[in-house]
Design an enzyme around this catalytic site. Structure first.
Site: not given
Length: 421
Positions: A90, A144, A164, A194, A244
């Site tokens: 990440r 995700n 989500c 998102h 987002y």
């Protein structure tokens, strides 16, 4: 009822366990299996999970294992919450795109594509093993990028629904502002994972009075502040975008911010170390307050509602989920995965009708849907050219020089996870 959590060693898991304990009348779990290859984390999380169940008087048992096949054997539902590559991957997703002046984020843009390429093959292997163990088991995907992962699962014929926590978080927020219980609020929530907008906030149910104009008039400043978007923008739109959307509506501003502050991955990694130390305390019998800062707020309540409905135990009949479009949004392909209100029962999720969508939002949805199609092709079939095509299609990238450079960067940083590289 047996539920299995793949990625059970995640620091998220006590949030989930707390929901199972509190809402046991809605979802009577007899056996909760936490499976994870990281034995050290799993031991700490599993110990706290057992203490939470005991403290709240839950009669079910918590089992921990690194054996995936044993974990999913006989499971009624399997929840996926894995992170291939961990926080180290990440950290890369959030940094190398910035070198091109593009957003570095774990689910959006080039970083989101990298995560999809690492994740889809792993999830599909897990899903195949679930199907062999119990063809009737439901897979609830919280991994995700949820939209792409859920599309991969559905395309392969799995009984899957994506989840989500954005919608349930907004539902709770709006209910608090209105002085109502969350169950009294129904969101007209539309978009892709998102990439969503609340186009109405209704009282009581899908046909209820829309109080979104009142919310924006009375609380627009607070809502805008939470989204880190200008209040006048919300007034002009007349809807509430998910946070987002800031990556799209304020892209350059976000890039400047990301270049000058520690990455979210670094913050989360530090938080996880602290949480795991807390989880090892044998006197801790509740999820710690710090967990709320980790992310995933209300995930447990959404997961309980969804699992209960899918397994025929009731729960909220209307839930925001990720599932096939099937004509709900006529400007998208039927096999696009959308995030909307749906009627959920033991047969699955059936999207509710959606009023005509403003072209301002429909256009962006169509663009990102095209990207997700290309991203899934790259994840399933590999190849540098497929990665380039997906990046070129993404609205946050779009320029061929950026797409070329980002393709090289993505492959270089993820080579160990890409069988074709």
């Amino acid at each position: 009822m047996k539920l299995t959590v793949v990625g059970g060693g995640s620091t998220y898991t006590p949030e989930l366990v707390d929901g199972f304990a509190r809402l046991r009348d809605t979802l009577p779990v007899e056996e909760l299996v936490l499976v994870d290859p990281a034995a050290d984390r799993l031991e700490l999380v599993g110990g706290l999970a057992r203490r939470i169940f005991a403290h709240q008087g839950h009669p079910g048992r918590v089992v921990t294992t690194s054996d995936l096949d044993a974990a999913v054997d006989g499971a009624d539902a399997v929840l996926l919450q894995l992170r291939v590559g961990g926080q180290a991957a990440r950290q890369q997703d959030e940094t190398w795109p910035l070198e091109c002046g593009c957003v570095g984020q774990e689910t959006t843009g080039a970083g989101g594509l990298a995560k999809a390429l690492r994740t889809v093959p792993v999830v599909l292997d897990i899903a195949d093993r679930v199907r062999r163990a119990n063809p009737d088991a439901w897979i609830i995907d919280f991994t995700n990028p949820v939209g792409i992962v859920t599309r991969a699962l559905l395309q392969a014929g799995h009984r899957a629904v994506g989840l989500c926590n954005v919608a349930i978080g907004l539902q709770r927020k709006f209910a608090g502002m209105l002085g109502l219980a969350p169950a009294d609020i129904h969101l007209d929530h539309v978009g892709l994972n998102h990439l969503t907008w609340e186009t109405a906030v209704r009282l009581g149910g899908p046909e209820g009075e829309d109080v979104l104009p009142r919310l924006l008039a009375e609380h627009g400043g607070t809502i805008a502040g939470d989204l880190r978007l200008p209040r006048p923008l919300l007034d002009r739109l007349g809807v509430v975008p998910s946070y987002y959307l800031r990556y799209y509506y304020a892209h350059d501003e976000v890039v400047d911010e990301l270049r000058t502050k520690p990455s979210r991955a670094a913050e989360v990694a530090a938080m996880e170390r602290e949480l795991l130390t807390m989880y090892g305390d044998p006197t801790l019998v509740e999820k710690p307050a710090l967990l709320a800062r980790r992310g995933g707020a209300y995930y447990s309540e959404a997961a309980v509602d969804l699992a209960a409905a899918l397994l025929g135990g009731g729960g909220n009949p209307y839930q925001v989920v990720n599932t096939y479009n099937k004509g709900t949004l006529p400007f998208l392909p039927d096999d696009a995965v959308i995030e909307v209100q749906a009627a959920v029962d033991s047969k699955g999720a059936a999207p509710l009708p959606v009023p005509a969508v403003d072209p301002l939002y429909a256009g962006l949805m169509a663009d990102v849907t095209a990207y997700e199609h290309l991203a899934l092709e790259a994840a399933l079939r590999g190849g540098r050219d497929r990665v380039f095509r997906a990046l070129l299609a993404h609205p946050l990238i779009g320029q061929y020089a950026y797409a070329e450079t980002l393709t090289d960067q993505l492959v270089a940083h993820n080579r160990e996870y890409l069988a074709w590289a």
